[in-house]
Design a protein around this motif. Structure first.
Motif, PDB file in Angstrom:
ATOM      1  N   LEU A 154     -93.374  37.016  39.677  1.00  0.00           N
ATOM      2  CA  LEU A 154     -92.417  36.372  38.783  1.00  0.00           C
ATOM      3  C   LEU A 154     -92.569  34.857  38.782  1.00  0.00           C
ATOM      4  N   PHE A 155     -92.571  34.293  37.588  1.00  0.00           N
ATOM      5  CA  PHE A 155     -92.447  32.857  37.418  1.00  0.00           C
ATOM      6  C   PHE A 155     -91.015  32.624  36.962  1.00  0.00           C
ATOM      7  N   ILE A 156     -90.243  31.901  37.759  1.00  0.00           N
ATOM      8  CA  ILE A 156     -88.844  31.635  37.437  1.00  0.00           C
ATOM      9  C   ILE A 156     -88.737  30.198  36.948  1.00  0.00           C
ATOM     10  N   SER A 157     -88.474  30.054  35.672  1.00  0.00           N
ATOM     11  CA  SER A 157     -88.314  28.741  35.071  1.00  0.00           C
ATOM     12  C   SER A 157     -86.878  28.294  35.288  1.00  0.00           C
ATOM     13  N   HIS A 158     -86.721  27.093  35.784  1.00  0.00           N
ATOM     14  CA  HIS A 158     -85.369  26.611  36.088  1.00  0.00           C
ATOM     15  C   HIS A 158     -85.379  25.093  36.193  1.00  0.00           C
ATOM     16  N   SER A 159     -84.210  24.533  36.142  1.00  0.00           N
ATOM     17  CA  SER A 159     -84.060  23.092  36.316  1.00  0.00           C
ATOM     18  C   SER A 159     -83.828  22.799  37.791  1.00  0.00           C
ATOM     19  N   TRP A 160     -84.573  21.840  38.327  1.00  0.00           N
ATOM     20  CA  TRP A 160     -84.369  21.475  39.728  1.00  0.00           C
ATOM     21  C   TRP A 160     -82.972  20.910  39.948  1.00  0.00           C
ATOM     22  N   SER A 161     -82.354  20.427  38.901  1.00  0.00           N
ATOM     23  CA  SER A 161     -80.986  19.908  39.016  1.00  0.00           C
ATOM     24  C   SER A 161     -79.978  21.034  39.260  1.00  0.00           C
ATOM     25  N   TYR A 162     -80.394  22.258  38.928  1.00  0.00           N
ATOM     26  CA  TYR A 162     -79.514  23.417  39.100  1.00  0.00           C
ATOM     27  C   TYR A 162     -80.142  24.404  40.075  1.00  0.00           C
ATOM     28  N   SER A 163     -80.626  23.886  41.200  1.00  0.00           N
ATOM     29  CA  SER A 163     -81.350  24.725  42.151  1.00  0.00           C
ATOM     30  C   SER A 163     -80.472  25.808  42.771  1.00  0.00           C
ATOM     31  N   ASN A 164     -79.154  25.630  42.767  1.00  0.00           N
ATOM     32  CA  ASN A 164     -78.277  26.674  43.324  1.00  0.00           C
ATOM     33  C   ASN A 164     -78.373  27.954  42.498  1.00  0.00           C
ATOM     34  N   ALA A 165     -78.541  27.847  41.190  1.00  0.00           N
ATOM     35  CA  ALA A 165     -78.704  29.042  40.351  1.00  0.00           C
ATOM     36  C   ALA A 165     -80.042  29.710  40.652  1.00  0.00           C
ATOM     37  N   TYR A 166     -81.078  28.932  40.845  1.00  0.00           N
ATOM     38  CA  TYR A 166     -82.394  29.467  41.213  1.00  0.00           C
ATOM     39  C   TYR A 166     -82.297  30.207  42.554  1.00  0.00           C
ATOM     40  N   GLU A 167     -81.643  29.590  43.509  1.00  0.00           N
ATOM     41  CA  GLU A 167     -81.498  30.213  44.835  1.00  0.00           C
ATOM     42  C   GLU A 167     -80.695  31.505  44.750  1.00  0.00           C
ATOM     43  N   ARG A 168     -79.660  31.538  43.955  1.00  0.00           N
ATOM     44  CA  ARG A 168     -78.868  32.768  43.802  1.00  0.00           C
ATOM     45  C   ARG A 168     -79.696  33.861  43.134  1.00  0.00           C
ATOM     46  N   LEU A 169     -80.489  33.480  42.164  1.00  0.00           N
ATOM     47  CA  LEU A 169     -81.348  34.443  41.494  1.00  0.00           C
ATOM     48  C   LEU A 169     -82.361  35.038  42.473  1.00  0.00           C
ATOM     49  N   THR A 170     -82.968  34.200  43.300  1.00  0.00           N
ATOM     50  CA  THR A 170     -83.912  34.732  44.288  1.00  0.00           C
ATOM     51  C   THR A 170     -83.187  35.608  45.312  1.00  0.00           C
ATOM     52  N   ASP A 171     -81.944  35.297  45.621  1.00  0.00           N
ATOM     53  CA  ASP A 171     -81.147  36.177  46.496  1.00  0.00           C
ATOM     54  C   ASP A 171     -80.960  37.548  45.850  1.00  0.00           C
ATOM     55  N   PHE A 172     -80.692  37.565  44.529  1.00  0.00           N
ATOM     56  CA  PHE A 172     -80.577  38.838  43.803  1.00  0.00           C
ATOM     57  C   PHE A 172     -81.826  39.685  44.036  1.00  0.00           C
ATOM     58  N   PHE A 173     -82.997  39.061  43.861  1.00  0.00           N
ATOM     59  CA  PHE A 173     -84.248  39.802  44.000  1.00  0.00           C
ATOM     60  C   PHE A 173     -84.462  40.274  45.436  1.00  0.00           C
ATOM     61  N   ASN A 174     -84.170  39.406  46.386  1.00  0.00           N
ATOM     62  CA  ASN A 174     -84.380  39.759  47.795  1.00  0.00           C
ATOM     63  C   ASN A 174     -83.435  40.857  48.269  1.00  0.00           C
ATOM     64  N   GLU A 175     -82.241  40.898  47.721  1.00  0.00           N
ATOM     65  CA  GLU A 175     -81.231  41.864  48.153  1.00  0.00           C
ATOM     66  C   GLU A 175     -81.269  43.173  47.361  1.00  0.00           C
TER      67      GLU A 175
END
Length: 148
Positions: free
Chosen positions: A20-41
């Motif tokens: 997966l390539f996850i396109s996201h804004s570094w300014s909103y890294s908390n959303a990126y981190e939550r999304l990766t948590d979704f995948f990991n869990e």
């Protein structure tokens, strides 16, 4: 072969690793981190991250062209591009470039509707192959349907 049939017979998804390539804004890294948590869990979901997190050395590219080429190399290996469809995406030159690259490389795009967002990016939604809600089942199901 027997194992595949067993999984399908039990109603479980076939196990594979999704690049997966996850396109996201570094300014909103908390959303990126939550999304990766979704995948990991998420049960029975294996994935590899080809996105560009803030601490990745790809940021040391000297020019926009070098960074774009590096992003192209990451998207090339992805089976799917996942884009957080927050309104900030509309104003990001990099997310727009990532959409263009995904289209050029014939990579499917999953737009993820941010949880509780009143406004979302029309550009992202118009270019997505599917729009998923902000929950792991919706996002993982979309990836499984589209990933090449």
């Amino acid at each position: 072969m027997v194992l595949r049939g067993l999984y399908k017979g039990l109603g479980m998804p076939e196990l594979r690793t999704y690049n997966l390539f996850i396109s996201h804004s570094w300014s909103y890294s908390n959303a990126y981190e939550r999304l990766t948590d979704f995948f990991n869990e998420h049960p029975y979901f294996q994935w590899k991250d080809y996105s560009v997190p803030q601490d990745d050395p790809i940021h040391n590219c000297g020019t926009d062209r070098q960074l774009e080429d590096a992003i192209r190399g990451k998207i090339l290996h992805a089976s799917c591009v996942v884009i957080l469809a927050g309104v900030y995406a509309t104003y990001s030159k990099w997310i727009n470039k990532e959409i263009r690259i995904a289209k050029e490389l014939d990579k499917p795009i999953v737009a993820v509707q941010p949880w509780g967002a009143e406004k979302t990016s029309k550009i992202v939604k118009d270019n997505a192959d599917i729009i998923a809600g902000w929950n792991s089942d919706s996002i993982v199901d979309a990836i499984r349907k589209l990933a090449k």
